[in-house]
Design a protein around this motif. Structure first.
Motif, PDB file in Angstrom:
ATOM      1  N   GLY A  63       0.809  -1.227   0.000  1.00  0.00           N
ATOM      2  CA  GLY A  63       0.000   0.000   0.000  1.00  0.00           C
ATOM      3  C   GLY A  63       0.838   1.273   0.000  1.00  0.00           C
ATOM      4  O   GLY A  63       0.291   2.372  -0.050  1.00  0.00           O
ATOM      5  N   LYS A  64       2.198   1.138   0.036  1.00  0.00           N
ATOM      6  CA  LYS A  64       3.034   2.354   0.062  1.00  0.00           C
ATOM      7  C   LYS A  64       3.397   2.828  -1.349  1.00  0.00           C
ATOM      8  O   LYS A  64       3.677   3.992  -1.571  1.00  0.00           O
ATOM      9  CB  LYS A  64       4.331   2.067   0.836  1.00  0.00           C
ATOM     10  N   SER A  65       3.444   1.891  -2.273  1.00  0.00           N
ATOM     11  CA  SER A  65       3.751   2.252  -3.672  1.00  0.00           C
ATOM     12  C   SER A  65       2.553   1.867  -4.531  1.00  0.00           C
ATOM     13  O   SER A  65       1.804   0.951  -4.189  1.00  0.00           O
ATOM     14  CB  SER A  65       4.965   1.481  -4.186  1.00  0.00           C
ATOM     15  N   PHE A  66       2.394   2.571  -5.643  1.00  0.00           N
ATOM     16  CA  PHE A  66       1.350   2.190  -6.607  1.00  0.00           C
ATOM     17  C   PHE A  66       1.859   1.014  -7.431  1.00  0.00           C
ATOM     18  O   PHE A  66       3.052   0.921  -7.714  1.00  0.00           O
ATOM     19  CB  PHE A  66       1.034   3.360  -7.545  1.00  0.00           C
ATOM     20  N   VAL A  67       0.915   0.168  -7.860  1.00  0.00           N
ATOM     21  CA  VAL A  67       1.286  -0.975  -8.706  1.00  0.00           C
ATOM     22  C   VAL A  67       0.642  -0.808 -10.083  1.00  0.00           C
ATOM     23  O   VAL A  67      -0.585  -0.741 -10.196  1.00  0.00           O
ATOM     24  CB  VAL A  67       0.815  -2.306  -8.076  1.00  0.00           C
ATOM     25  N   VAL A  68       1.499  -0.703 -11.102  1.00  0.00           N
ATOM     26  CA  VAL A  68       0.946  -0.625 -12.460  1.00  0.00           C
ATOM     27  C   VAL A  68       1.191  -1.942 -13.187  1.00  0.00           C
ATOM     28  O   VAL A  68       2.230  -2.580 -13.016  1.00  0.00           O
ATOM     29  CB  VAL A  68       1.540   0.567 -13.269  1.00  0.00           C
ATOM     30  N   GLY A  69       0.202  -2.334 -13.976  1.00  0.00           N
ATOM     31  CA  GLY A  69       0.308  -3.580 -14.744  1.00  0.00           C
ATOM     32  C   GLY A  69       1.025  -3.299 -16.054  1.00  0.00           C
ATOM     33  O   GLY A  69       0.574  -2.478 -16.851  1.00  0.00           O
ATOM     34  N   THR A  70       2.151  -3.954 -16.247  1.00  0.00           N
ATOM     35  CA  THR A  70       2.970  -3.694 -17.441  1.00  0.00           C
ATOM     36  C   THR A  70       2.580  -4.569 -18.620  1.00  0.00           C
ATOM     37  O   THR A  70       2.413  -5.777 -18.475  1.00  0.00           O
ATOM     38  CB  THR A  70       4.451  -3.973 -17.103  1.00  0.00           C
ATOM     39  N   VAL A  71       2.465  -3.929 -19.771  1.00  0.00           N
ATOM     40  CA  VAL A  71       2.265  -4.662 -21.026  1.00  0.00           C
ATOM     41  C   VAL A  71       3.317  -4.155 -22.009  1.00  0.00           C
ATOM     42  O   VAL A  71       3.419  -2.954 -22.257  1.00  0.00           O
ATOM     43  CB  VAL A  71       0.862  -4.403 -21.611  1.00  0.00           C
ATOM     44  N   GLY A  72       4.117  -5.068 -22.541  1.00  0.00           N
ATOM     45  CA  GLY A  72       5.196  -4.666 -23.462  1.00  0.00           C
ATOM     46  C   GLY A  72       4.747  -4.713 -24.910  1.00  0.00           C
ATOM     47  O   GLY A  72       3.841  -5.460 -25.269  1.00  0.00           O
ATOM     48  N   GLY A  73       5.397  -3.898 -25.746  1.00  0.00           N
ATOM     49  CA  GLY A  73       5.121  -3.912 -27.184  1.00  0.00           C
ATOM     50  C   GLY A  73       5.545  -5.238 -27.791  1.00  0.00           C
ATOM     51  O   GLY A  73       6.459  -5.892 -27.294  1.00  0.00           O
ATOM     52  N   ILE A  74       4.868  -5.625 -28.851  1.00  0.00           N
ATOM     53  CA  ILE A  74       5.160  -6.908 -29.489  1.00  0.00           C
ATOM     54  C   ILE A  74       5.926  -6.721 -30.789  1.00  0.00           C
ATOM     55  O   ILE A  74       6.912  -7.388 -31.046  1.00  0.00           O
ATOM     56  CB  ILE A  74       3.845  -7.685 -29.736  1.00  0.00           C
ATOM     57  N   ARG A  75       5.486  -5.769 -31.591  1.00  0.00           N
ATOM     58  CA  ARG A  75       6.160  -5.565 -32.873  1.00  0.00           C
ATOM     59  C   ARG A  75       7.539  -4.961 -32.665  1.00  0.00           C
ATOM     60  O   ARG A  75       7.679  -3.976 -31.951  1.00  0.00           O
ATOM     61  CB  ARG A  75       5.361  -4.614 -33.750  1.00  0.00           C
ATOM     62  N   GLY A  76       8.532  -5.564 -33.302  1.00  0.00           N
ATOM     63  CA  GLY A  76       9.870  -4.981 -33.244  1.00  0.00           C
ATOM     64  C   GLY A  76      10.176  -4.392 -34.592  1.00  0.00           C
ATOM     65  O   GLY A  76       9.333  -3.704 -35.173  1.00  0.00           O
ATOM     66  N   ILE A  77      11.353  -4.709 -35.096  1.00  0.00           N
ATOM     67  CA  ILE A  77      11.707  -4.142 -36.399  1.00  0.00           C
ATOM     68  C   ILE A  77      10.912  -4.798 -37.518  1.00  0.00           C
ATOM     69  O   ILE A  77      10.674  -4.208 -38.536  1.00  0.00           O
ATOM     70  CB  ILE A  77      13.214  -4.270 -36.687  1.00  0.00           C
ATOM     71  N   LYS A  78      10.481  -6.071 -37.299  1.00  0.00           N
ATOM     72  CA  LYS A  78       9.702  -6.736 -38.338  1.00  0.00           C
ATOM     73  C   LYS A  78       8.236  -6.372 -38.138  1.00  0.00           C
ATOM     74  O   LYS A  78       7.436  -7.150 -37.647  1.00  0.00           O
ATOM     75  CB  LYS A  78       9.916  -8.239 -38.280  1.00  0.00           C
ATOM     76  N   LYS A  79       7.923  -5.162 -38.526  1.00  0.00           N
ATOM     77  CA  LYS A  79       6.630  -4.555 -38.243  1.00  0.00           C
ATOM     78  C   LYS A  79       5.437  -5.417 -38.653  1.00  0.00           C
ATOM     79  O   LYS A  79       4.463  -5.520 -37.944  1.00  0.00           O
ATOM     80  CB  LYS A  79       6.586  -3.213 -38.974  1.00  0.00           C
ATOM     81  N   ASN A  80       5.548  -6.030 -39.822  1.00  0.00           N
ATOM     82  CA  ASN A  80       4.357  -6.702 -40.340  1.00  0.00           C
ATOM     83  C   ASN A  80       4.255  -8.168 -39.951  1.00  0.00           C
ATOM     84  O   ASN A  80       3.360  -8.868 -40.377  1.00  0.00           O
ATOM     85  CB  ASN A  80       4.338  -6.585 -41.856  1.00  0.00           C
ATOM     86  N   ALA A  81       5.213  -8.636 -39.152  1.00  0.00           N
ATOM     87  CA  ALA A  81       5.226 -10.062 -38.834  1.00  0.00           C
ATOM     88  C   ALA A  81       3.970 -10.474 -38.065  1.00  0.00           C
ATOM     89  O   ALA A  81       3.518 -11.601 -38.177  1.00  0.00           O
ATOM     90  CB  ALA A  81       6.481 -10.396 -38.060  1.00  0.00           C
ATOM     91  N   ILE A  82       3.415  -9.554 -37.258  1.00  0.00           N
ATOM     92  CA  ILE A  82       2.227  -9.907 -36.466  1.00  0.00           C
ATOM     93  C   ILE A  82       1.118  -8.910 -36.776  1.00  0.00           C
ATOM     94  O   ILE A  82       1.315  -7.700 -36.723  1.00  0.00           O
ATOM     95  CB  ILE A  82       2.576  -9.894 -34.965  1.00  0.00           C
ATOM     96  N   SER A  83      -0.065  -9.443 -37.077  1.00  0.00           N
ATOM     97  CA  SER A  83      -1.157  -8.557 -37.498  1.00  0.00           C
ATOM     98  C   SER A  83      -1.735  -7.801 -36.303  1.00  0.00           C
ATOM     99  O   SER A  83      -1.645  -8.254 -35.156  1.00  0.00           O
ATOM    100  CB  SER A  83      -2.257  -9.371 -38.170  1.00  0.00           C
ATOM    101  N   LEU A  84      -2.362  -6.677 -36.614  1.00  0.00           N
ATOM    102  CA  LEU A  84      -2.985  -5.882 -35.548  1.00  0.00           C
ATOM    103  C   LEU A  84      -4.110  -6.661 -34.877  1.00  0.00           C
ATOM    104  O   LEU A  84      -4.327  -6.536 -33.676  1.00  0.00           O
ATOM    105  CB  LEU A  84      -3.535  -4.586 -36.115  1.00  0.00           C
ATOM    106  N   ASP A  85      -4.825  -7.474 -35.655  1.00  0.00           N
ATOM    107  CA  ASP A  85      -5.926  -8.255 -35.076  1.00  0.00           C
ATOM    108  C   ASP A  85      -5.413  -9.197 -33.995  1.00  0.00           C
ATOM    109  O   ASP A  85      -6.005  -9.334 -32.922  1.00  0.00           O
ATOM    110  CB  ASP A  85      -6.636  -9.075 -36.165  1.00  0.00           C
ATOM    111  N   GLU A  86      -4.289  -9.826 -34.299  1.00  0.00           N
ATOM    112  CA  GLU A  86      -3.704 -10.757 -33.329  1.00  0.00           C
ATOM    113  C   GLU A  86      -3.226  -9.994 -32.082  1.00  0.00           C
ATOM    114  O   GLU A  86      -3.424 -10.425 -30.955  1.00  0.00           O
ATOM    115  CB  GLU A  86      -2.525 -11.479 -33.997  1.00  0.00           C
ATOM    116  N   ILE A  87      -2.630  -8.837 -32.328  1.00  0.00           N
ATOM    117  CA  ILE A  87      -2.156  -8.018 -31.205  1.00  0.00           C
ATOM    118  C   ILE A  87      -3.338  -7.605 -30.319  1.00  0.00           C
ATOM    119  O   ILE A  87      -3.271  -7.647 -29.094  1.00  0.00           O
ATOM    120  CB  ILE A  87      -1.378  -6.783 -31.732  1.00  0.00           C
TER     121      ILE A  87
END
Ligand SMILES: Cc1cc2nc3c(=O)[nH]c(=O)nc-3n(C[C@H](O)[C@H](O)[C@H](O)COP(=O)(O)OP(=O)(O)OC[C@H]3O[C@@H](n4cnc5c(N)ncnc54)[C@H](O)[C@@H]3O)c2cc1C
Ligand SMILES: [Zn+2]
Length: 618
Positions: free
Chosen positions: A95-119
């Motif tokens: 209760g002394k610090s806030f807790v945020v839920g982390t979500v990391g980006g998926i697309r790296g340099i190969k932008k089109n490898a994963i579709s937006l729908d899947e993301i």
């Protein structure tokens, strides 16, 4: 006080890295799985950050989505891992610090490898798990692709009123990979409803401070910064970061002066770094006003047209045109090659094209040969670029070199698979697809490198895409052309076609496409050559009639070659009526054949024009 209110009141200290900290302990596995199997150890990391003065800590869920977990066969564990992660972080925070839920980006340099729908699917699943466990906010971090980040941000905005932190990652100070400036990106994120906008990872404090210098204070959101400890280096086969917590203390002050209200650490940072940040910003009220420096001078945008020649796509759009492929030799003797280039140039070709290690077999660098024939004979060379042999660094350097040599005609291709060539075990790089490469080359024409950095001037490339019409479903191949146009392709060059019927079929299927097409014709030289091409070379199909014609001269090389030329001429007769562009391919450096065919094509093309009284533009 909730997190939103706290962000308005004071400068908050974030926590530091989880992944690299675990890695520095010798752990090299799925870090998020440790929420389940090594809960105590993860709890201790969180506690160390809380004790160092972190006001906001993040769950160990950076890659806890099914797309990333699939790599470990753990895609079924999304719910378990995320709930365990929130519970552990909350237990440490007390209760002394806030807790945020982390979500990391998926697309790296190969932008089109994963579709937006899947993301979207993957993001929703993880988001619901984090919200269910009642986090204090959501931290979207390490996003290289702005389209991906804005997409998930909007989903989060629909699902919760909790504060949303949206952070991009950049390779170069002040600019995203696609050339968007950091200011534009953060403004967009603020407009899409992020409560905190900022930058994390990839850059160390120096470049992150430099990046924030140009950023105005957002109107509704607040700024955040989570720099890496430093740039990383390899030591004894492991990635390590320099660590000097004192440096972090002064850096945190500088970030605060640039308006950051939430300051933490990313890769390479430890609880010591967070302690240093906490000391650096202790008692400091958020900055309310900021003077921006004068805008930096914009890059030189003058077009540098060393050739001062029209591009091939303009030529083929306005008149009949012929280009001839003459591939660099597989051995070091270049004499015959140079004779060929000179002969073809004298025959009046609009360009000589040079393949890039076609059939995945090494030849003398096509750039070296292109540069020589350009200088020696004033040929306009067209250089093929395969994504197979060069990583992004190599590609960028290669393209900059081509520009410097004044070579402006390019064909962007995936590249034949290494399996079929001289080095079947060689690595295939494929950092980019042919579509990405087309897009990237066009980005360089705007003076922007792949990483978003200024090139100092615009390149002047014209980019062709490959067209393989020898497929069962021609309409699908045509769909591929349409897609390549949306990525910036100026025109197309096709695989060789060996049937008059097929030529007509291709014409019908492509006549709605505005980009010019150079249709491929490659003379056969023997029955064996015909059978090899038909049966073994990807993307090549010969009609039965043509194979039978070649078979007739199986034991007579001269007559077989003559028959091959005769077949090519009958194909040319049909092709010049249908396409403005003819692309001849020289077999085995036998340039005399394509030289003869060039004269034939030009004669036919001239006749076409005369017959049509100058008005015949196909
Ligand atoms: C005119 C011309 C010149 C050529 N010159 C050369 C050359 O110099 N050097 C050379 O090596 N090759 C050359 N090729 C061959 C070419 O690289 C391959 O035939 C290629 O796969 C087809 O063209 P593309 O690269 O544009 O493919 P694309 O249109 O990008 O893709 C073809 C198909 O393969 C799929 N695909 C693409 N990448 C991958 C991947 N990594 N894994 C799985 N599937 C994938 C796509 O989804 C698509 O369905 C040439 C082809 C043509 C038509
Ligand atoms: Zn990081």
């Amino acid at each position: 006080m909730n997190l939103k209110e706290a962000l308005q009141e004071k400068t908050l200290v974030g926590d530091g890295a989880m992944g690299t900290l675990l890695y520095s302990y010798g752990i090299d596995q799925c870090f998020e799985e440790l929420n389940l199997s090594h809960a105590k150890e993860i709890l201790n990391v969180h506690k160390a950050y809380v004790n160092s003065g972190a006001d906001v800590i993040q769950t160990n869920t950076y890659g806890a989505n099914y797309i990333k977990l699939e790599r470990y066969g753990l895609e079924e564990k999304v719910k378990e891992m995320n709930s365990a992660a929130v519970k552990l972080a909350k237990q440490a925070a007390e209760g002394k610090s806030f807790v945020v839920g982390t979500v990391g980006g998926i697309r790296g340099i190969k932008k089109n490898a994963i579709s937006l729908d899947e993301i979207k699917r993957s993001f929703r699943e993880q988001l619901y798990c984090l919200l269910f466990e009642e986090v204090d906010g959501i931290l979207l971090e390490t996003f290289y692709d702005l389209e991906e980040l804005t997409t998930v941000l909007q989903i989060a905005k629909q699902e919760t009123n909790l504060p949303l932190i949206a952070q991009v990652s950049i390779h170069e100070p002040g600019v995203l990979q696609d050339g968007t400036t950091l200011t534009e990106a953060l403004t967009l994120l603020e407009d899409k409803g992020a409560d905190v906008v900022g930058v994390n990872c990839r850059l160390g404090p120096h470049h992150m401070i430099e990046s924030l210098e140009d950023i105005p204070l957002p109107e509704k959101a607040v700024l955040s910064a989570y720099p890496n400890a430093s740039l990383p280096t390899y030591q004894d086969g492991r990635l390590v970061y320099k660590t000097d917590p004192d440096y972090f203390k002064t850096s945190a002050r500088a970030l605060h002066e640039q308006g950051a209200r939430l300051i933490g650490g990313c890769c390479g940072t430890t609880p010591e770094h967070i302690e240093a940040i906490a000391e650096g910003v202790k008692g400091k009220k958020p900055i309310e006003h900021k003077n921006l420096p004068f805008p930096k001078t914009s890059p030189q945008t003058k077009l540098e047209d060393k050739n001062n020649r029209p591009h091939l796509h303009d030529i083929a759009a306005s008149r009949p045109s012929i280009i001839v492929e003459l591939d660099p030799p597989k051995r070091l003797n270049t004499q015959r090659y140079l004779e060929g280039a000179q002969a073809l140039n004298n025959a009046g070709v609009d360009s000589i094209t040079l393949a890039d290690n076609s059939l995945a077999t090494p030849r003398i660098s096509n750039t070296a040969m292109a540069s020589i024939i350009k200088q020696k004979f004033d040929v306009n060379p067209l250089v093929h670029i395969a994504c197979r042999d060069r990583n992004l660094i190599g590609l960028q350097s290669h393209l900059m070199g081509l520009h410097t040599l004044g070579i402006t005609e390019l064909l962007a291709i995936t590249g034949d698979p290494t399996k079929i060539g001289d080095f079947p075990g060689a690595t295939s790089v494929y950092d980019l697809t042919s579509l990405d490469l087309i897009h990237y080359i066009k980005q360089m024409n705007k003076g922007v490198s792949y990483s978003g950095k200024s090139l100092g001037m615009n390149t002047n490339f014209s980019v062709a895409g490959a067209f393989n019409p020898n497929v069962r479903n021609l309409n699908r191949a045509v769909g591929r052309l349409e897609k390549k146009i949306t990525y910036g392709a100026d025109y197309f060059i096709s695989q060789p076609v060996y049937s008059e019927e097929k030529l007509k079929e291709i014409y019908e299927a492509t006549k709605h496409i505005s980009a010019p097409i150079y249709i491929g014709i490659m003379p056969l030289i023997s029955a064996r050559n015909a059978e090899f091409l038909h049966n073994e070379v990807p993307g090549m199909t010969l009609s039965t009639e043509i194979r039978q014609r070649m078979e007739l001269f199986n034991n007579d090389p001269d007559r077989a070659q003559a028959e091959g030329i005769s077949i090519a001429k009958s194909l040319i007769d049909v092709a010049v009526d249908l396409f403005n562009g003819i692309y001849l391919i020289t077999p085995f450096l036998r340039y005399e054949i394509t030289e003869e065919l060039t004269y034939y094509v030009k004669q036919k093309q001239n006749r076409e024009r005369t017959v049509a009284n100058g008005s015949h533009i196909i």
